[in-house]
Scaffold this active site. Structure first.
Site, PDB file in Angstrom:
ATOM      1  N   GLU A 144      41.511   2.960 -76.360  1.00  0.00           N
ATOM      2  CA  GLU A 144      40.944   4.059 -75.558  1.00  0.00           C
ATOM      3  C   GLU A 144      41.687   5.387 -75.720  1.00  0.00           C
ATOM      4  O   GLU A 144      42.045   6.032 -74.733  1.00  0.00           O
ATOM      5  CB  GLU A 144      40.929   3.664 -74.073  1.00  0.00           C
ATOM      6  CG  GLU A 144      40.121   2.403 -73.809  1.00  0.00           C
ATOM      7  CD  GLU A 144      40.051   2.024 -72.332  1.00  0.00           C
ATOM      8  OE1 GLU A 144      40.717   2.662 -71.496  1.00  0.00           O
ATOM      9  OE2 GLU A 144      39.318   1.068 -72.015  1.00  0.00           O
ATOM     10  N   ASN A 187      40.397   0.005 -80.536  1.00  0.00           N
ATOM     11  CA  ASN A 187      39.447  -0.529 -79.555  1.00  0.00           C
ATOM     12  C   ASN A 187      39.061   0.558 -78.555  1.00  0.00           C
ATOM     13  O   ASN A 187      39.921   1.324 -78.103  1.00  0.00           O
ATOM     14  CB  ASN A 187      40.135  -1.688 -78.814  1.00  0.00           C
ATOM     15  CG  ASN A 187      39.210  -2.530 -77.971  1.00  0.00           C
ATOM     16  OD1 ASN A 187      38.194  -3.017 -78.449  1.00  0.00           O
ATOM     17  ND2 ASN A 187      39.553  -2.717 -76.691  1.00  0.00           N
ATOM     18  N   HIS A 223      30.980  -2.786 -72.391  1.00  0.00           N
ATOM     19  CA  HIS A 223      30.782  -3.003 -70.946  1.00  0.00           C
ATOM     20  C   HIS A 223      29.477  -2.299 -70.563  1.00  0.00           C
ATOM     21  O   HIS A 223      29.412  -1.068 -70.576  1.00  0.00           O
ATOM     22  CB  HIS A 223      31.939  -2.393 -70.152  1.00  0.00           C
ATOM     23  CG  HIS A 223      33.254  -3.056 -70.404  1.00  0.00           C
ATOM     24  ND1 HIS A 223      33.514  -4.354 -70.033  1.00  0.00           N
ATOM     25  CD2 HIS A 223      34.383  -2.608 -71.004  1.00  0.00           C
ATOM     26  CE1 HIS A 223      34.750  -4.675 -70.385  1.00  0.00           C
ATOM     27  NE2 HIS A 223      35.297  -3.637 -70.976  1.00  0.00           N
ATOM     28  N   GLU A 252      34.914  -6.890 -75.451  1.00  0.00           N
ATOM     29  CA  GLU A 252      35.038  -7.060 -73.992  1.00  0.00           C
ATOM     30  C   GLU A 252      33.654  -7.136 -73.357  1.00  0.00           C
ATOM     31  O   GLU A 252      33.416  -6.590 -72.278  1.00  0.00           O
ATOM     32  CB  GLU A 252      35.824  -5.889 -73.385  1.00  0.00           C
ATOM     33  CG  GLU A 252      37.202  -5.715 -73.996  1.00  0.00           C
ATOM     34  CD  GLU A 252      38.016  -4.585 -73.375  1.00  0.00           C
ATOM     35  OE1 GLU A 252      37.653  -4.100 -72.289  1.00  0.00           O
ATOM     36  OE2 GLU A 252      39.028  -4.194 -73.984  1.00  0.00           O
ATOM     37  N   ASP A 254      30.513  -7.477 -71.358  1.00  0.00           N
ATOM     38  CA  ASP A 254      29.927  -7.943 -70.101  1.00  0.00           C
ATOM     39  C   ASP A 254      28.745  -7.035 -69.792  1.00  0.00           C
ATOM     40  O   ASP A 254      28.752  -5.861 -70.125  1.00  0.00           O
ATOM     41  CB  ASP A 254      30.940  -8.066 -68.941  1.00  0.00           C
ATOM     42  CG  ASP A 254      31.683  -6.791 -68.592  1.00  0.00           C
ATOM     43  OD1 ASP A 254      31.364  -5.718 -69.134  1.00  0.00           O
ATOM     44  OD2 ASP A 254      32.604  -6.871 -67.754  1.00  0.00           O
TER      45      ASP A 254
HETATM   46  C1  XIL Z   1      40.743  -4.705 -67.055  1.00  0.00           C
HETATM   47  C2  XIL Z   1      40.983  -6.091 -66.465  1.00  0.00           C
HETATM   48  O1  XIL Z   1      39.828  -6.863 -66.655  1.00  0.00           O
HETATM   49  C3  XIL Z   1      41.334  -5.998 -65.000  1.00  0.00           C
HETATM   50  O2  XIL Z   1      41.744  -7.267 -64.515  1.00  0.00           O
HETATM   51  C4  XIL Z   1      42.460  -4.990 -64.794  1.00  0.00           C
HETATM   52  O3  XIL Z   1      42.666  -4.823 -63.411  1.00  0.00           O
HETATM   53  C5  XIL Z   1      42.117  -3.654 -65.412  1.00  0.00           C
HETATM   54  O4  XIL Z   1      41.818  -3.856 -66.791  1.00  0.00           O
HETATM   55  N1  XIL Z   1      39.066  -1.841 -70.929  1.00  0.00           N
HETATM   56  C6  XIL Z   1      40.071  -2.631 -71.394  1.00  0.00           C
HETATM   57  C7  XIL Z   1      40.542  -3.791 -70.586  1.00  0.00           C
HETATM   58  O5  XIL Z   1      40.507  -2.448 -72.534  1.00  0.00           O
HETATM   59  O6  XIL Z   1      41.906  -4.037 -70.762  1.00  0.00           O
HETATM   60  C8  XIL Z   1      40.242  -3.617 -69.130  1.00  0.00           C
HETATM   61  O7  XIL Z   1      40.583  -4.819 -68.439  1.00  0.00           O
HETATM   62  C9  XIL Z   1      38.782  -3.255 -68.941  1.00  0.00           C
HETATM   63  C10 XIL Z   1      38.446  -1.963 -69.626  1.00  0.00           C
END
Ligand code: XIL
Length: 436
Positions: A144, A187, A223, A252, A254
């Site tokens: 990020e 990422n 996400h 990631e 979802d």
């Molecule tokens: C999130 C986790 O899922 C949570 O448990 C934590 O509180 C915050 O981070 N982008 C990412 C992940 O790269 O590491 C993040 O994970 C979600 C967004």
């Protein structure tokens, strides 16, 4: 002779369709992973689902800087080690997440001056990657680093603000030296379709490849929810990055929602990855909705009681697997279901019918409902089910498409459009629902 024997052996192994996400993905040459929290590994259902379904794990928080190096030079690997050992004991691969990120960064890092910060960053990468040397398939080296919105600029962070754009390149070079066997990924999120942010990442990756800066993969967090839906150019965007000569991974995933809408989105993402040769795997961001970081959006494949959701069946089917394994009887024949018919619309010459299938007191993974139509009626179209006709052309058996898995008492519906062909408009005779 040898070649012929090889072909026989291959066709022999291709018979049974895979029944888990990991096995189905493996048949497509890919992994299917999940984020894992070390403190949930003691929960039997959590671990059983993890072990059965997934072939890769990403520690959800345990490899972040605040977890691994909470104070300068003192490293604590306990929770991360637990996840890595668990994975290794079961043949799962591990994604390392993440070495350099502005978030979950301990305060001491932000208060260093530029010279100290540079050496702290390089030391963190080197120490952590050396600890796990040879055991991590891919590392998210930098996470990020770009801003949201239309600027395409780098995000403000201690690294960016004190070291400038070059910190990303430096992190990748340090990472390559520390563990040459690990794939090195950049990422990010909101880079899932073509936009100013993904264009900026694209330009960076292109530049890295041209100048020989070591980078092997780009992770797309993916996400999604109503405000941030799956972009229509998702596959094309993965492909343009792959065309730069890097692997792409969905890191990631979802998708908030439920039922068939969520299932369709999950299927589309899965199909997009399969359509891109260099899309090497998919990771969902958690095992069960109840522990999701966005729990209220129920964004994952298993519900809070570890039942498979429609989205699960949609992903498995898209991967070429089958929820019942193609066994006979499929699913082992446990559980029961009922079918209820309604006419939802009618007009001169036709009607729409809908059948609601409801699971009995146990969860089911498949169902079938026979419908007998009065000749010369014809079924012009059907949805939310897979239709197959008997030889006589009057009995239509509907089976699930993505919607075979129903929790105890849960329902799904399929529908169809009938043309009467000058005959009667009577609805079909609906036979008993069977978990066959
Ligand atoms: C999130 C986790 O899922 C949570 O448990 C934590 O509180 C915050 O981070 N982008 C990412 C992940 O790269 O590491 C993040 O994970 C979600 C967004």
């Amino acid at each position: 002779m040898l070649a012929a024997a090889g072909i026989v052996a291959l066709s022999g192994t291709a018979q049974a369709a895979a029944t888990t996400l990991g096995a189905a993905a493996a048949e497509k040459g890919r992994y299917f992973g999940t984020a894992v929290a070390a403190n949930r590994l003691g929960e039997a259902d959590y671990t059983a689902t993890l072990n059965t379904e997934f072939s890769s794990v990403t520690p959800e928080n345990e490899m972040k800087w605040d977890a691994l190096e909470p104070s300068r030079g003192s490293f604590s690997y306990g929770s991360a080690d637990r996840i890595v050992s668990h994975a290794e004991g079961r043949g799962m691969q591990v994604r390392g997440h993440t070495l350099v990120w502005h978030s979950q960064l301990p305060g001491w890092v932000g208060s260093l001056g530029a010279t100290d910060l540079r050496s702290a960053m390089n030391n963190h990468i080197t120490q952590v990657m050396t600890h796990y040397k040879g055991r991590i398939a891919a590392w998210d080296v930098v996470n990020e680093a770009f801003q949201d919105g239309g600027s395409g600029a780098r995000r403000s962070s201690p690294f960016q603000d004190k070291l400038g754009d070059g910190f990303i390149e430096e992190a990748f070079r340090t990472a390559r030296a520390a563990d040459p066997a690990a794939q090195l990924c950049y990422n990010d999120y909101n880079t899932d379709g073509a936009n100013a942010k993904s264009n900026a990442v694209y330009a960076m990756v292109k530049d890295f490849k041209q100048r020989g800066v070591p980078i092997d993969c780009v992770g797309f967090q993916s996400h999604f929810n109503a405000q941030s839906p799956v972009p229509s150019d998702y596959q094309a965007n993965l492909q343009r990055f792959a065309d730069l000569g890097v692997d792409v991974q969905i890191t990631e995933l979802d998708i908030e929602g439920s039922g068939s809408a969520q299932a369709t989105n999950y299927a589309n993402v899965t199909k997009a990855c399969l359509a891109v040769t260099r899309c090497t795997g998919i990771t969902v961001w958690g095992v069960t909705d109840k522990y999701s970081w966005r729990s209220s959006g129920t964004p994952l494949l298993f519900d809070g009681t570890y039942q498979k959701k429609p989205a699960y069946a949609a992903v498995l089917t898209a991967l070429g697997g089958t929820p019942d394994g193609g066994g006979n009887p499929p699913g082992g024949g446990t559980g029961s279901c009922t079918a209820a018919y309604t006419t939802t619309a009618s007009w001169p010459g036709g009607y729409n019918g809908q059948v609601t299938v409801t699971a009995g007191s146990a969860a089911i993974t498949t169902w079938e409902v026979p419908l007998t139509f009065t000749a010369p009626q014809k079924v012009a179209n059907s949805w939310n089910g897979t239709a197959s006709w008997d030889g006589s052309g009057t009995v239509l058996t509907m089976r699930p498409s993505y919607n075979g898995s129903l929790a105890a008492g849960a329902s799904t519906s399929f529908g169809f459009t009938v043309t009467t062909n000058g005959g009667s408009a009577s609805p079909p005779a609906v036979g008993a629902c069977k978990v066959s």
